[in-house]
Design a protein around this motif. Structure first.
Motif, PDB file in Angstrom:
ATOM      1  N   GLN A  96      -5.544   9.162  -9.705  1.00 35.59           N
ATOM      2  CA  GLN A  96      -6.697   9.675  -8.629  1.00 35.59           C
ATOM      3  C   GLN A  96      -7.164   8.360  -7.945  1.00 35.59           C
ATOM      4  OE1 GLN A  96     -10.164  11.653 -10.441  1.00 35.59           O
ATOM      5  NE2 GLN A  96      -8.488  11.815 -12.316  1.00 35.59           N
ATOM      6  N   SER A  97      -7.186   7.374  -8.318  1.00 31.26           N
ATOM      7  CA  SER A  97      -7.059   6.308  -7.333  1.00 31.26           C
ATOM      8  C   SER A  97      -6.249   6.079  -6.091  1.00 31.26           C
ATOM      9  CB  SER A  97      -7.539   5.181  -8.346  1.00 31.26           C
ATOM     10  OG  SER A  97      -8.853   5.192  -8.589  1.00 31.26           O
ATOM     11  N   PHE A  98      -4.650   5.810  -7.127  1.00 34.14           N
ATOM     12  CA  PHE A  98      -3.857   5.632  -6.164  1.00 34.14           C
ATOM     13  C   PHE A  98      -3.233   6.878  -5.408  1.00 34.14           C
ATOM     14  CE2 PHE A  98       0.897   6.013  -5.898  1.00 34.14           C
ATOM     15  CZ  PHE A  98       1.281   5.049  -5.642  1.00 34.14           C
ATOM     16  N   ILE A  99      -3.029   8.122  -5.840  1.00 29.54           N
ATOM     17  CA  ILE A  99      -3.107   8.532  -5.077  1.00 29.54           C
ATOM     18  C   ILE A  99      -3.889   9.091  -3.421  1.00 29.54           C
ATOM     19  CG2 ILE A  99      -3.973  11.303  -5.177  1.00 29.54           C
ATOM     20  CD1 ILE A  99      -2.243  11.514  -8.026  1.00 29.54           C
ATOM     21  N   ALA A 100      -5.165   8.837  -3.819  1.00 31.54           N
ATOM     22  CA  ALA A 100      -6.481   8.952  -2.859  1.00 31.54           C
ATOM     23  C   ALA A 100      -6.011   7.495  -2.199  1.00 31.54           C
ATOM     24  CB  ALA A 100      -7.480   8.661  -3.410  1.00 31.54           C
ATOM     25  N   ASN A 101      -6.111   6.145  -2.815  1.00 31.26           N
ATOM     26  CA  ASN A 101      -5.488   5.349  -2.081  1.00 31.26           C
ATOM     27  C   ASN A 101      -3.847   5.442  -1.328  1.00 31.26           C
ATOM     28  OD1 ASN A 101      -8.156   4.375  -2.346  1.00 31.26           O
ATOM     29  ND2 ASN A 101      -6.898   2.691  -4.248  1.00 31.26           N
ATOM     30  N   ASN A 102      -2.672   5.733  -1.522  1.00 27.54           N
ATOM     31  CA  ASN A 102      -1.631   6.489  -1.247  1.00 27.54           C
ATOM     32  C   ASN A 102      -1.525   7.515  -0.687  1.00 27.54           C
ATOM     33  OD1 ASN A 102      -0.980   2.975  -1.689  1.00 27.54           O
ATOM     34  ND2 ASN A 102      -1.705   3.791  -3.371  1.00 27.54           N
ATOM     35  N   PRO A 103      -1.925   8.182   0.316  1.00 22.04           N
ATOM     36  CA  PRO A 103      -1.417   9.254   0.877  1.00 22.04           C
ATOM     37  C   PRO A 103      -0.007  10.059   0.543  1.00 22.04           C
ATOM     38  CG  PRO A 103      -2.614   8.456   2.143  1.00 22.04           C
ATOM     39  CD  PRO A 103      -2.512   7.590   1.220  1.00 22.04           C
ATOM     40  N   LEU A 171       4.070  -1.711  -5.252  1.00 22.34           N
ATOM     41  CA  LEU A 171       2.943  -0.387  -4.252  1.00 22.34           C
ATOM     42  C   LEU A 171       1.728  -0.810  -4.888  1.00 22.34           C
ATOM     43  CD1 LEU A 171       4.599   2.741  -5.922  1.00 22.34           C
ATOM     44  CD2 LEU A 171       5.506   1.297  -3.142  1.00 22.34           C
ATOM     45  N   SER A 172       1.047  -0.736  -3.595  1.00 22.35           N
ATOM     46  CA  SER A 172      -0.270  -1.398  -3.819  1.00 22.35           C
ATOM     47  C   SER A 172      -1.207  -0.641  -4.181  1.00 22.35           C
ATOM     48  CB  SER A 172      -0.676  -1.672  -2.545  1.00 22.35           C
ATOM     49  OG  SER A 172      -2.988  -2.110  -2.500  1.00 22.35           O
ATOM     50  N   VAL A 173      -1.088  -0.024  -5.445  1.00 28.25           N
ATOM     51  CA  VAL A 173      -2.400   0.658  -5.658  1.00 28.25           C
ATOM     52  C   VAL A 173      -3.606   0.717  -5.522  1.00 28.25           C
ATOM     53  CG1 VAL A 173      -3.653   1.080  -7.996  1.00 28.25           C
ATOM     54  CG2 VAL A 173      -1.697   0.026  -8.610  1.00 28.25           C
ATOM     55  N   GLY A 174      -4.620  -0.058  -4.709  1.00 22.21           N
ATOM     56  CA  GLY A 174      -5.754  -0.144  -4.571  1.00 22.21           C
ATOM     57  C   GLY A 174      -7.431  -0.800  -5.164  1.00 22.21           C
ATOM     58  N   PRO A 175      -8.399   0.213  -4.882  1.00 24.00           N
ATOM     59  CA  PRO A 175      -9.105  -0.150  -5.684  1.00 24.00           C
ATOM     60  C   PRO A 175      -9.706   0.879  -6.708  1.00 24.00           C
ATOM     61  CG  PRO A 175     -10.195   0.385  -3.538  1.00 24.00           C
ATOM     62  CD  PRO A 175      -8.860  -0.636  -3.519  1.00 24.00           C
ATOM     63  N   ILE A 176     -10.220   0.783  -7.892  1.00 23.33           N
ATOM     64  CA  ILE A 176     -10.380   1.698  -8.695  1.00 23.33           C
ATOM     65  C   ILE A 176     -11.312   2.740  -7.966  1.00 23.33           C
ATOM     66  CG2 ILE A 176     -10.707   2.435 -11.318  1.00 23.33           C
ATOM     67  CD1 ILE A 176      -7.292   1.714 -10.161  1.00 23.33           C
TER      68      ILE A 176
END
Length: 338
Positions: A96-103, A171-176
């Motif tokens: 969910q975090s990856f999807i939110a941070n990487n559309p 790939l950058s996952v971004g914050p959880i």
């Protein structure tokens, strides 16, 4: 047009058609995966043997996407030592975090899970024989060439899983994005209840009628903190240790004491903590209450009983320590007594 000139043209047209068909097929698969991902509340795509064939084994490499696959078995969810439910929840949080941070990631990364009872063939295809197990299938990898996530990558749950993904895919996952402990409605309710309760609390405090003014509460709290400290309860909470284990040789028999210094069960910690607490309470009773008894015979009798029980408790603790670790504790008389 002569046959000599038409042959290269036909070959060129055939290659273009094959390339267009392959590209269209890859884009169809990506669209299907994106559609499945958007319909999933957890962000995880559920796969089975058919979908593994569709998106992995029947496609040519390189594929235009990564697949991060969580291998699951619902029949093992009650095995607390595997922590499959916790890890699956953290895997969903990562998705969910990856999807939110990487559309619009490039290349695409899809988070999937496979259940053992539904997809035993896929488990065999990947060579999975133990859980927990997570694999990353890169665009140029076959199932056997996919990279397994090590146990150390589970240590910090979603955060350490994200480090693995970033290291392997670039790939950058971004914050959880962890959900808050309390929702907005719950916080609003607590705030309103607190405002209503404050005047009554102030009145009770002024009159000295609160539980904090009761010495019995402080006494009980002190005993609890002492028992909590000496029983290893914090160790049990942090390590999520079970209270007991089933005997491998006899499933109907339970093991409460584990022999070996590398592990401590909850039951044995509580047993030793109980013995420590008995000695501590007897010491407090003798030094604070027994001294106020005027009858000397009663004092002596209670003192002898307290010493006997304390000696028995300490002897049990020493015996258990010797049995568990293999190290003996020996007493020595002062040299001047010899």
């Amino acid at each position: 047009m002569s046959p000599t000139h038409s042959l290269p043209l036909l070959l060129l047209i055939s290659l273009l058609l094959i390339s267009t068909s392959t590209s269209s097929s890859d884009s169809d698969r990506v669209s299907e995966l994106q559609s499945l991902q958007s319909r999933s509340k957890s962000g995880i795509i559920h796969l089975d043997d058919h979908s593994i064939s569709r998106y992995l084994t029947s496609t040519k490499t390189p594929r235009p996407y990564y697949l991060l696959i969580f291998f699951d078995a619902t029949q093992l969810h009650d095995k607390s030592e595997l922590q499959l439910k916790t890890l699956h929840s953290e895997f969903s949080l990562l998705a969910q975090s990856f999807i939110a941070n990487n559309p619009n990631p490039s290349p695409n990364l899809f988070f999937c899970d496979i259940e053992f009872k539904e997809s035993q063939q896929s488990f065999s295809l990947f060579g999975v024989n133990a859980l927990p197990h997570i694999r990353l299938v890169a665009p140029h990898h076959s199932p056997k060439q996919s990279e397994q996530m090590d146990q150390g990558d589970f240590s910090r749950l979603a955060e350490s899983m994200a480090d693995f993904v970033q290291a392997k895919t670039k790939l950058s996952v971004g914050p959880i994005h962890r959900p808050p402990f309390l929702s907005t409605k719950q916080l609003a309710f607590i705030a309103v209840a607190t405002l209503i309760w404050i005047p009554f609390a102030i009145k009770k405090i002024v009159k000295g009628e609160t539980l904090l003014h009761d010495p019995k509460l402080w006494l009980a709290g002190s005993v609890f903190v002492y028992f909590f400290s000496v029983s290893g309860a914090m160790h049990n909470i942090i390590r999520k240790m079970p209270m007991f284990l089933a005997d491998r040789n006899d499933p109907n028999k339970l093991i409460f004491f584990y022999q070996g210094s590398g592990m401590q069960l909850g039951a044995e910690g509580f047993a030793v903590g109980f013995l420590y607490t008995i000695v501590g309470l007897l010491l407090a009773f003798v030094t604070h209450l027994l001294v106020k008894v005027r009858n000397l015979n009663a004092q002596r009798f209670v003192m002898i009983v307290a010493l006997f029980v304390s000696f028995w408790a300490v002897k049990k603790v020493v015996y258990l320590d010797n049995w568990k670790t293999g190290y003996g504790i020996h007493g020595f008389w002062p040299s001047s007594w010899k």
